[in-house]
Motif scaffolding. Sequence first.
Motif, PDB file in Angstrom:
ATOM      1  N   PRO A 104       0.782  -1.246   0.000  1.00 65.77           N
ATOM      2  CA  PRO A 104       0.000   0.000   0.000  1.00 65.77           C
ATOM      3  C   PRO A 104       0.814   1.297   0.000  1.00 65.77           C
ATOM      4  CG  PRO A 104      -0.203  -1.136   2.123  1.00 65.77           C
ATOM      5  CD  PRO A 104       0.545  -2.054   1.205  1.00 65.77           C
ATOM      6  N   LYS A 118      -1.172   2.777   8.504  1.00 65.61           N
ATOM      7  CA  LYS A 118      -0.274   1.704   8.044  1.00 65.61           C
ATOM      8  C   LYS A 118       1.058   1.768   8.776  1.00 65.61           C
ATOM      9  CE  LYS A 118      -3.202   0.562   4.785  1.00 65.61           C
ATOM     10  NZ  LYS A 118      -4.140  -0.527   5.163  1.00 65.61           N
ATOM     11  N   HIS A 120       2.498  -0.008  10.889  1.00 62.26           N
ATOM     12  CA  HIS A 120       3.220  -1.289  10.943  1.00 62.26           C
ATOM     13  C   HIS A 120       4.019  -1.538   9.667  1.00 62.26           C
ATOM     14  CE1 HIS A 120      -0.790  -1.728   9.271  1.00 62.26           C
ATOM     15  NE2 HIS A 120      -0.411  -2.838   8.669  1.00 62.26           N
ATOM     16  N   LEU A 121       3.630  -0.909   8.562  1.00 64.07           N
ATOM     17  CA  LEU A 121       4.378  -1.026   7.303  1.00 64.07           C
ATOM     18  C   LEU A 121       5.237   0.216   7.045  1.00 64.07           C
ATOM     19  CD1 LEU A 121       1.469  -2.427   5.080  1.00 64.07           C
ATOM     20  CD2 LEU A 121       3.234  -3.747   6.267  1.00 64.07           C
ATOM     21  N   LEU A 123       6.896   1.838   9.005  1.00 63.48           N
ATOM     22  CA  LEU A 123       8.179   1.714   9.716  1.00 63.48           C
ATOM     23  C   LEU A 123       9.267   1.104   8.833  1.00 63.48           C
ATOM     24  CD1 LEU A 123       6.737   0.486  13.117  1.00 63.48           C
ATOM     25  CD2 LEU A 123       8.108   2.564  12.810  1.00 63.48           C
ATOM     26  N   PRO A 432      -2.764   1.547  14.962  1.00 61.11           N
ATOM     27  CA  PRO A 432      -2.869   0.108  15.204  1.00 61.11           C
ATOM     28  C   PRO A 432      -2.162  -0.238  16.506  1.00 61.11           C
ATOM     29  CG  PRO A 432      -1.300   0.564  13.430  1.00 61.11           C
ATOM     30  CD  PRO A 432      -1.845   1.866  13.855  1.00 61.11           C
TER      31      PRO A 432
END
Lengths: 432, 432
Positions: A104, A118, A120-121, A123, A432
Amino acid sequence: MRPKIYIKDLSDHIGEQVNLKGWLYNKRSSGKVKFLILRDGTGYLQCIVFKGNVSEEVFETADRLSQESSFEITGTVKAEARAVGGVELDATDVKLISDSVDYPITPKEHGIEFLIDKRHLWLRSKRQAAIMKVRHRVVKAIRDFFDERGFTLFDPPVITPNACEGTSTLFEFDYFDLGKAYLTQSGQLYAEAGALALGKVYTFGPTFRAEKSKTRRHLTEFWMVEPEMAFYDLDDDMDLAEEFLEYIVQTVLRECKDELEILERDTSKLKSVKRPFPRISYDEAVEILKKNGTDFEWGNDLGGGDETIISSQFDRPVMVHRYPAEVKAFYMKRDPLNSRVALAVDVLAPEGYGEIIGGSQREDDLDLLISRIKEHNLPQEFFEWYLDLRRFGSVPHSGFGLGLERTVSWICGIEHLRESIPFPRMIYRNTP
Amino acid sequence: MRPKIYIKDLSDHIGEQVNLKGWLYNKRSSGKVKFLILRDGTGYLQCIVFKGNVSEEVFETADRLSQESSFEITGTVKAEARAVGGVELDATDVKLISDSVDYPITPKEHGIEFLIDKRHLWLRSKRQAAIMKVRHRVVKAIRDFFDERGFTLFDPPVITPNACEGTSTLFEFDYFDLGKAYLTQSGQLYAEAGALALGKVYTFGPTFRAEKSKTRRHLTEFWMVEPEMAFYDLDDDMDLAEEFLEYIVQTVLRECKDELEILERDTSKLKSVKRPFPRISYDEAVEILKKNGTDFEWGNDLGGGDETIISSQFDRPVMVHRYPAEVKAFYMKRDPLNSRVALAVDVLAPEGYGEIIGGSQREDDLDLLISRIKEHNLPQEFFEWYLDLRRFGSVPHSGFGLGLERTVSWICGIEHLRESIPFPRMIYRNTP
């Protein structure tokens, strides 16, 4: 199966065949050559897959790799002065581990809310990973600084029965049959008990403020380090604070060169963070504000804009001491030479980053402390244990608190605190 | 005013005149001599006040000092082989700083509830101070271990929107307009995001369980360190866990000799904590239990008594791996050779200290992970971000968690976890 070698170590393995595992950060093609940028968490490596050097199947695998797919690559390490880290890889084999379809976060621009969704991504991006490495190094510098100076780590409780600095900004919850409990806002009162037991201690943990502010300078959950020292007065406290800040900044400058470059940080602004820092009284700060055309009045607390005016006069952090007692916490000692002011100090970071340290000498007289508690309308029964520290062998003592995320943001040169912590918590976000 | 010298440094100053500040730990008299035991947080020092060497006023001050009063003392450092630290002080001046009338913790026996009520003072006792110093050293060893091995610190959020391992033991509170939030029980899921971004990470912070158990093995607030590594399988995970435990224990043995002596710890039991640790499967553990006369049945989780039976077979920690999947968490990967068991490992400490590490290889297959979430009746929408880690470049990965207080208690040889943390939180206590 664990990796025998990581990208950061490759300069010691030039000419050797190695096997690496990681994710595709980026790639480009040029006819018979695929350039794969591998990331493995320790660095970024350009891997060259030349059609003539590999089987058709391997070349196809390299061709099909998409952003953030995981793969394993084998090849020979080559010196390449122009590459980051001074090496690249001549690949002989590429194996897909797991795909990444429609990742994404693409190289195009994304809105900040999307990116935090997002997180978690996000990072995985070069910039966010660099911030996390600086954060790591700041934390290590903080701990090393105190450990080397004979401090004992003293973890205060997160679950507390009462509020240290007012009850309006507390997260509250039910604690079994014991009624309400609260998330800590500061470990300081506990640290004082620690200092009287162990001499010099520091707390370092998460603290919480249920503040309804949506500014870029506020998180509801943030980490704070709070040293507390027996037999330190305000001057000793300021000496320690400036030594501490110099140590952190100079350590990061020395050890996070790559990260600061990724972040495009103007490091000249950090190089000047050297002792001695200017020390000005609140009175002198008020003079500066007046000279700069504000109508600031003696007795008020400094606002963010005031802090920026003051700090912009200096090329390094500035220590403002002896604030009006009215705007400071109940536990601060009054100046024996002027009872209207408290023996408090705030350290303001340069470049408009505002207050990063707040400290004081603590009131060590039992009767005065009791009267302050009353003046502040605080329930004395919750503070009986704290008053005991003045009943049994009271000593002069001081300490301060440094906000980790503010410090990391300043050193990294980032605007908003939310990028300085893995998963930021704000008034409008706990995911999240 | 800060102290120029502390007790721990005195052996470098023999023959010199020094000034020390601290508290009266104990004293005794013998006619014309007062023996004052000074504590300053770095050690204990016998100070000799000989009537012939000081003014009458100073001798009187020394005579009147009561337990835990704070004072300043000047004198000459003398070598004295029989003293702890190898020195004592020949006093020439004593000044009272602040009195301590009726200090509540006397050398007589006190009940445990009384002592925890007075935790802020109890920490001044030799034994509690020694535990705090061991705790400090354990924390430092933990951080050094991971920092030296290329791990990045990754602080997970304390405020979480959902439960990692069931909802029955959660502290719950209102988070502004976003509904309920919870205190974290584990940073692991977040650490997995960190490992896929940064390769090898570790979390280290407070975690919470609202468990209604009153055993000596439970705190509601405790610190946990959780490393998480990309491209590590269960064997790699176990290799790391045993290297880690050996490192911690051997470091404390080497650097906390005085503290372990104060605690009267049988250090022979710690010296044997060396790699390799025995590794037995859960199946083998069941065999041991049966041979020892229990009626343990395959499929159950190990209880505290079972753990003690198993660990007592060995002189060092034992790793029990491959548990029935039913008793383990949803995120653990099944053994490809036997889908009834999970690739999990628990490390049991010797001497009945029970589980100190729990770890596993994580399920890295998207579809399998979704089906586990369903089997465990967990709300999939809360785990979408976690599932993303399997959608975009999934890799094999593993990690474990070590409970700090259990580790400190084991190393110190103390019975109850409440002594291993500055201010313990239990079902029936959240004060002081």
